[in-house]
Design a protein around this motif. Structure first.
Motif, short mmCIF file in Angstrom:
data_model
loop_
_atom_site.label_atom_id
_atom_site.label_comp_id
_atom_site.label_asym_id
_atom_site.label_seq_id
_atom_site.Cartn_x
_atom_site.Cartn_y
_atom_site.Cartn_z
N ALA A 287 60.35 21.54 35.23
CA ALA A 287 60.36 20.19 35.82
C ALA A 287 58.99 19.84 36.40
N TRP A 288 58.35 20.81 37.03
CA TRP A 288 57.01 20.61 37.59
C TRP A 288 56.02 20.27 36.48
N ALA A 289 56.15 20.90 35.36
CA ALA A 289 55.22 20.68 34.25
C ALA A 289 55.45 19.34 33.56
N LEU A 290 56.70 18.90 33.46
CA LEU A 290 57.03 17.76 32.60
C LEU A 290 57.36 16.47 33.34
N LEU A 291 58.00 16.55 34.50
CA LEU A 291 58.43 15.32 35.17
C LEU A 291 57.26 14.44 35.64
N PRO A 292 56.19 14.99 36.23
CA PRO A 292 55.09 14.11 36.63
C PRO A 292 54.47 13.32 35.47
N PRO A 293 54.13 13.95 34.32
CA PRO A 293 53.63 13.14 33.21
C PRO A 293 54.63 12.11 32.74
N ALA A 294 55.92 12.48 32.73
CA ALA A 294 56.95 11.54 32.30
C ALA A 294 57.01 10.34 33.24
N ALA A 295 56.91 10.60 34.56
CA ALA A 295 56.96 9.50 35.53
C ALA A 295 55.75 8.59 35.38
N VAL A 296 54.57 9.17 35.22
CA VAL A 296 53.36 8.37 35.06
C VAL A 296 53.43 7.56 33.77
N LEU A 297 53.93 8.17 32.71
CA LEU A 297 54.06 7.47 31.43
C LEU A 297 55.05 6.31 31.56
N ALA A 298 56.13 6.52 32.30
CA ALA A 298 57.11 5.46 32.47
C ALA A 298 56.54 4.27 33.24
N LEU A 299 55.57 4.52 34.11
CA LEU A 299 54.96 3.45 34.90
C LEU A 299 53.84 2.73 34.18
N THR A 300 53.47 3.21 32.99
CA THR A 300 52.33 2.65 32.27
C THR A 300 52.42 1.14 32.07
N PRO A 301 53.58 0.57 31.73
CA PRO A 301 53.62 -0.90 31.58
C PRO A 301 53.27 -1.65 32.87
N VAL A 302 53.49 -1.01 34.02
CA VAL A 302 53.20 -1.65 35.29
C VAL A 302 51.77 -1.34 35.74
N ILE A 303 51.42 -0.06 35.72
CA ILE A 303 50.08 0.39 36.09
C ILE A 303 49.76 1.65 35.29
N ASN A 304 48.64 1.62 34.61
CA ASN A 304 48.26 2.75 33.75
C ASN A 304 47.48 3.77 34.57
N MET A 305 48.09 4.93 34.80
CA MET A 305 47.43 6.04 35.50
C MET A 305 47.46 7.31 34.65
N MET A 306 47.68 7.12 33.35
CA MET A 306 47.83 8.27 32.45
C MET A 306 46.45 8.83 32.11
N LEU A 307 45.96 9.65 33.00
CA LEU A 307 44.66 10.28 32.84
C LEU A 307 44.83 11.77 33.10
N SER A 308 44.29 12.60 32.25
CA SER A 308 44.55 14.04 32.33
C SER A 308 44.16 14.63 33.68
N ARG A 309 43.03 14.21 34.24
CA ARG A 309 42.61 14.82 35.50
C ARG A 309 43.52 14.41 36.66
N TYR A 310 44.20 13.27 36.53
CA TYR A 310 45.15 12.87 37.56
C TYR A 310 46.37 13.80 37.58
N LEU A 311 46.64 14.47 36.45
CA LEU A 311 47.82 15.33 36.32
C LEU A 311 47.45 16.81 36.29
N LEU A 312 46.27 17.13 36.78
CA LEU A 312 45.83 18.52 36.80
C LEU A 312 46.76 19.40 37.62
N PHE A 313 47.46 18.83 38.59
CA PHE A 313 48.34 19.61 39.47
C PHE A 313 49.56 20.18 38.73
#
Length: 555
Positions: A287-313
């Motif tokens: 869940a730690w590995a997959l849920l954050p990217p999934a959440a950021v991807l889901a928000l892309t139509p509203v605000i695009n934050m899909m950047l690899s360094r943002y998900l380094l955690f």
């Protein structure tokens, strides 16, 4: 539906003090060493120049800047400002906090692996983390990504500690404080809270004191972050460039997240081999590995934050899962040795209750929890797991050495001067430095590599020890208007009056150094100045323009 056992995350036996400390100290020291080796070979890049620039502002100037841009980085800028006041603004000083944060993260990953699985798994996970090129890349960068990663791991550890006695509020206070630290380091890192929720539900179920206190503690930790969320919502335009740059391909995302495509694929493959959805520990890490990217991807139509360094955690979750696979493979190889087969024969003899391991007789539920991990026998015999498992450790260390070898090109690239698709402003300053004279001025041009906006603050940093050159075409400085960008002269002839030498720093092509420049300024420099020197380095050209002196007859 069967309610999960409350002991789903009960710590494994840890053995001696040495066994407890090695998974923490060795990865932390190795990570610090790897990150610091060659950290100064790479010049600062655009975002690091922004960190220094913000940290160099006065209190009023910084407050003005944050009211308009980068409010979400306010805690990091304030920390860096205090750090620079104490330790100076050299390249090493600016990058040292990130290096220390990465070292702390490695130690925390070791502690988390030790707690979830065994000391051996923790040690392998910490070392695997240390050799990732992305750890070097962001561990030697004056930005907050290393802090977000370290706080995310600390939050996981403190959450599991709180779950040991979920009805005691003082167990939840440190967790709440770390939630605030996660949000202060980077807002995107707050998506890790979804994985924390999975851990709580897996440990205690949906109707439990643990879940209630988790929600309350998380909300309390989120309160100090709320102002950043509010201000960040007002300033979303400053990350509009993420959408303009196009989406990262899966290949690019893996390469950026791990620092190397091949080492990234290897870690992902090892991690996926370790997945057991029925096992709470591994379900939490997945869940730690997959849920954050999934959440950021889901928000892309509203605000695009899909950047690899943002998900380094999310990287710690991948390396912890991969470490489980490595230790399991190592145990299987170790079992093939003659000594291991002889030990297996002896172990097959009947065990009386008097000689049975205490952890298997005192609490059956705890035993079941411990045995659910990939290193059950090692967890029961932690001394042997780190000291006596010579063949197994040979396999583990050999695999880590192979991965380190695969990642060498990424390590070199992490120290490439400068990082990524950036102009080499440090070399540009070195070209200028021995040729500068009192009274020289400087001007900027071009559009690529950030243009004057980036070049101005970059060259200011690289020449910060000098009194000059004067930024000739600036009418209002960026720090005086709460912006990273200055207001330039409407009348360039008036601004350049009395100036005889101008250094032009531009990303324009050599065939026309005055391209992508306001027309009036370009005409002034062409008509009244002569280019007497020009040299190009990566992404930037440096030219010396000297004003033609009128002859006595013209006077």
């Amino acid at each position: 539906m069967t309610r999960p056992q409350p002991h789903a995350f009960e710590p494994a036996p840890l053995g001696s003090r040495l066994t407890r400390s090695l998974p923490i100290t060795i990865p932390a020291l190795v990570t610090l060493l790897v990150v610091l080796v060659g950290h100064d070979r790479r010049a600062l890049w655009r975002d690091e120049y922004a960190t220094w620039w913000a940290a160099s502002l006065s209190t009023d100037q910084l407050q003005l800047l944050l009211s308009k841009v980068d409010a979400v980085f306010a805690p990091f800028y304030l920390f860096t400002r205090a750090w620079v006041a104490l330790f100076g603004d050299s390249l090493t000083s600016l990058r040292l906090p990130s290096a220390l944060a990465m070292a702390a993260a490695a130690g925390l990953i070791g502690a988390l692996g030790r707690r979830l699985f065994s000391p051996g798994a923790g040690l392998v996970a910490g070392l695997l983390f240390a050799l990732l090129p992305a750890v070097s890349r962001y561990g030697e960068e004056a930005r907050p990504y290393a802090f977000a990663l370290a706080f995310s791991v600390a939050g996981a550890l403190l959450l599991l500690r709180a779950l040991e006695q979920p009805d005691r509020w003082r167990r939840w206070v440190p967790y709440a404080l770390v939630v605030a630290a996660i949000g202060w380091s980077h807002l995107v890192a707050l998506t890790v809270l979804a994985a924390y929720a999975v851990a709580v539900v897996g440990a205690a179920g949906l109707r439990s004191t643990a879940l209630r206190n988790f929600v309350l503690a998380t909300a309390a930790g989120g309160l100090p972050v709320a102002p950043l969320l509010w201000l960040g919502k007002r300033q979303t335009g400053q990350i509009g460039w993420i959408g303009d740059r196009g989406e990262e391909s899966i290949r690019e995302f893996i390469t950026s997240t791990f620092g190397s495509l091949w080492i990234g694929l290897a870690v992902l493959a090892l991690a996926l081999l370790s997945v057991r959805l029925a096992e709470p520990r591994r379900r939490f890490l997945l869940a730690w590995a997959l849920l954050p990217p999934a959440a950021v991807l889901a928000l892309t139509p509203v605000i695009n934050m899909m950047l690899s360094r943002y998900l380094l955690f999310t990287v710690p979750a991948w390396v912890l899962l991969a470490a489980c696979t490595l230790r399991r493979l190592s145990a299987r190889v170790a079992a093939l040795t003659p000594a291991a087969r002889a030990a297996a024969v002896r172990a097959a003899s009947p065990v009386t209750p008097a000689t049975a391991p205490r952890s298997l007789t005192s609490d059956p539920r705890s035993a079941k929890s411990i045995l659910s991990g990939p290193e059950s026998a090692a967890a029961i015999r932690p001394r042997r797991a780190l000291a006596g498992d010579t063949p197994g450790w040979g396999v583990s260390l050999g695999a880590l050495a192979l991965l380190a070898l695969v990642g060498l090109p990424g390590q070199v690239e992490a120290r490439t001067l400068p990082a990524g698709n950036q102009a080499d402003l440090r070399t540009a300053a070195e070209i200028m430095r021995p040729r500068l004279l009192p009274g020289d001025a400087i001007a900027y041009g071009g559009e690529s590599y950030g243009g004057p906006r980036t070049f101005r603050r970059g060259m200011t940093f690289e020449l910060r020890d000098l009194d000059g050159p004067k930024d000739v075409f600036v009418s209002v400085r960026g720090q005086d208007r709460g912006s990273f960008e200055a207001v330039e002269c409407a009348d360039p002839a008036e601004c350049a009056k009395g100036v005889t030498r101008i250094w032009l720093v531009t990303s324009a092509p050599d065939r026309d150094l005055f391209a992508s420049m306001p027309v009036a300024r370009a005409e002034l420099l062409r008509d009244e100045f002569t280019t007497v020197f020009a040299q190009r380095t990566q992404g930037v050209a440096v030219a010396l323009l000297v004003r033609e002196q009128p002859s006595p007859a013209q006077q």
